[in-house]
Scaffold this active site. Structure first.
Site, PDB file in Angstrom:
ATOM      1  N   LYS A 216       1.113  -3.442  -0.705  1.00 50.31           N
ATOM      2  CA  LYS A 216       1.884  -4.627  -1.120  1.00 50.31           C
ATOM      3  C   LYS A 216       0.984  -5.718  -1.690  1.00 50.31           C
ATOM      4  O   LYS A 216      -0.209  -5.781  -1.409  1.00 50.31           O
ATOM      5  CB  LYS A 216       2.733  -5.120   0.048  1.00 50.31           C
ATOM      6  CG  LYS A 216       3.871  -4.120   0.291  1.00 50.31           C
ATOM      7  CD  LYS A 216       5.098  -4.685   0.892  1.00 50.31           C
ATOM      8  CE  LYS A 216       6.197  -3.609   0.839  1.00 50.31           C
ATOM      9  NZ  LYS A 216       7.252  -3.811   1.814  1.00 50.31           N
ATOM     10  N   ARG A 253       5.481   2.568   7.369  1.00 49.31           N
ATOM     11  CA  ARG A 253       5.899   3.206   6.104  1.00 49.31           C
ATOM     12  C   ARG A 253       4.757   3.069   5.101  1.00 49.31           C
ATOM     13  O   ARG A 253       4.385   1.947   4.751  1.00 49.31           O
ATOM     14  CB  ARG A 253       7.154   2.488   5.609  1.00 49.31           C
ATOM     15  CG  ARG A 253       7.727   3.020   4.307  1.00 49.31           C
ATOM     16  CD  ARG A 253       8.930   2.169   3.896  1.00 49.31           C
ATOM     17  NE  ARG A 253       9.522   2.621   2.659  1.00 49.31           N
ATOM     18  CZ  ARG A 253       9.078   2.281   1.462  1.00 49.31           C
ATOM     19  NH1 ARG A 253       8.043   1.484   1.332  1.00 49.31           N
ATOM     20  NH2 ARG A 253       9.687   2.729   0.379  1.00 49.31           N
TER      21      ARG A 253
END
Ligand code: 7PJ
Length: 275
Positions: A216, A253
């Site tokens: 991210k 995840r």
């Protein structure tokens, strides 16, 4: 007593079947390639495979239900029964949920926490597990100066409300997972606070927490990388996986399964004093 803290977090491998996903867009668009990628992630230790046909990266254009269905259903059908894993579908659309469940998904991973009309009903009629994620706004605009007075409290209240809505619809708590939604309408300081204070959410919600931190942009921000460069986010992703596990996350995840399983094994061994 065995608590979630004594159990090593499980790894969910990301299987994007979008032509536009920001980090591995277009690479697994054929069913055969998606199956190969899933086989690899399973061999590396993934307990979940999360199949996604809608890119939710910041600024991503919306995708029609028909398009999303066309992407995820053939892949789920090909994966069904093939590997000892839970198949998850990353979608918010009730039509896609129905088809994905019929095609073998047994976890509904919804970044909109079953807020779209009809989604709660579809989830209630199924036996699937459900991941409720917090997002502020919509992907197209969510990163435009997000504001919170107390991000941990506000995310906690939202998730508790969605849990209550699920229970009111007849969904047993045991089927639920919650996710603070890193990067979804959050600035760096919000993401950092959520991770630093994750134990507050673990305690107050009393449900397993799933986290998505892999690759991210918060990593790029902290490392001063050029926006959009995802190639060198592996080490940052692993650092965040370790922190999340230490803080009590139950499912992580990720894109890189093997490396994540290794750092989680080390974290777990230190945490519990085992091998
Ligand atoms: C997440 C997700 C996340 C859950 C995506 C990306 C963007 N589902 N789907 N949590 N992120 N539950 O992988 O960077 O953080 S798509």
């Amino acid at each position: 007593m065995l608590t979630h803290v004594d159990v090593m977090p499980q790894v969910m491998g990301v299987l994007n079947v979008t032509p536009d996903s920001f980090s591995d867009g277009g690479r697994y668009v054929t069913v055969a390639a998606a199956v190969d990628r899933a086989a690899c992630m399973v061999a590396e230790g993934a307990a979940f495979i999360d199949v996604g046909g809608e890119s939710t990266r910041p600024g991503a254009p919306p995708v029609s239900a028909a398009e999303e269905l066309e992407r995820v259903v053939p892949v789920l059908e090909a994966l069904r029964g093939r590997f000892p894993v839970t198949l998850s579908v990353d979608t918010s659309k009730p039509e896609v949920m129905v088809a994905a469940l019929a095609a073998g998904a047994s976890l509904l991973n919804d970044v909109r926490a079953l807020c779209l009309p009809g989604a709660l009903e579809v989830a209630a009629k199924s036996n699937a597990r459900i991941c409720l994620m917090h997002m502020r706004g919509e992907p197209a605009t969510m990163q435009r100066d997000p504001h919170y007075d107390d991000v941990v409290a506000e995310v906690g209240v939202f998730l508790a409300e969605r849990v209550a809505a699920c229970e009111a619809a007849g969904i047993a708590r045991a089927r639920l997972l919650v996710d603070p939604g890193f990067g979804f309408g959050k600035a760096l300081q919000h993401n950092q606070s959520l991770l630093r204070r994750l134990p507050v959410l673990v305690e107050s919600l009393g449900l397993p927490i799933l986290v998505g931190l892999s690759r991210k942009s918060m990593i790029g921000v902290m490392l001063g990388q050029t926006p959009g460069s995802v190639a060198s986010r592996l080490h940052g992703s692993l650092a965040l996986a370790v922190i999340a596990a230490w803080q009590g996350a139950s499912i992580v995840r990720v894109h890189e399964v093997k490396e994540t399983v290794e750092v989680l094994r080390i974290t777990h061994a230190v945490r519990t004093g085992s091998q």
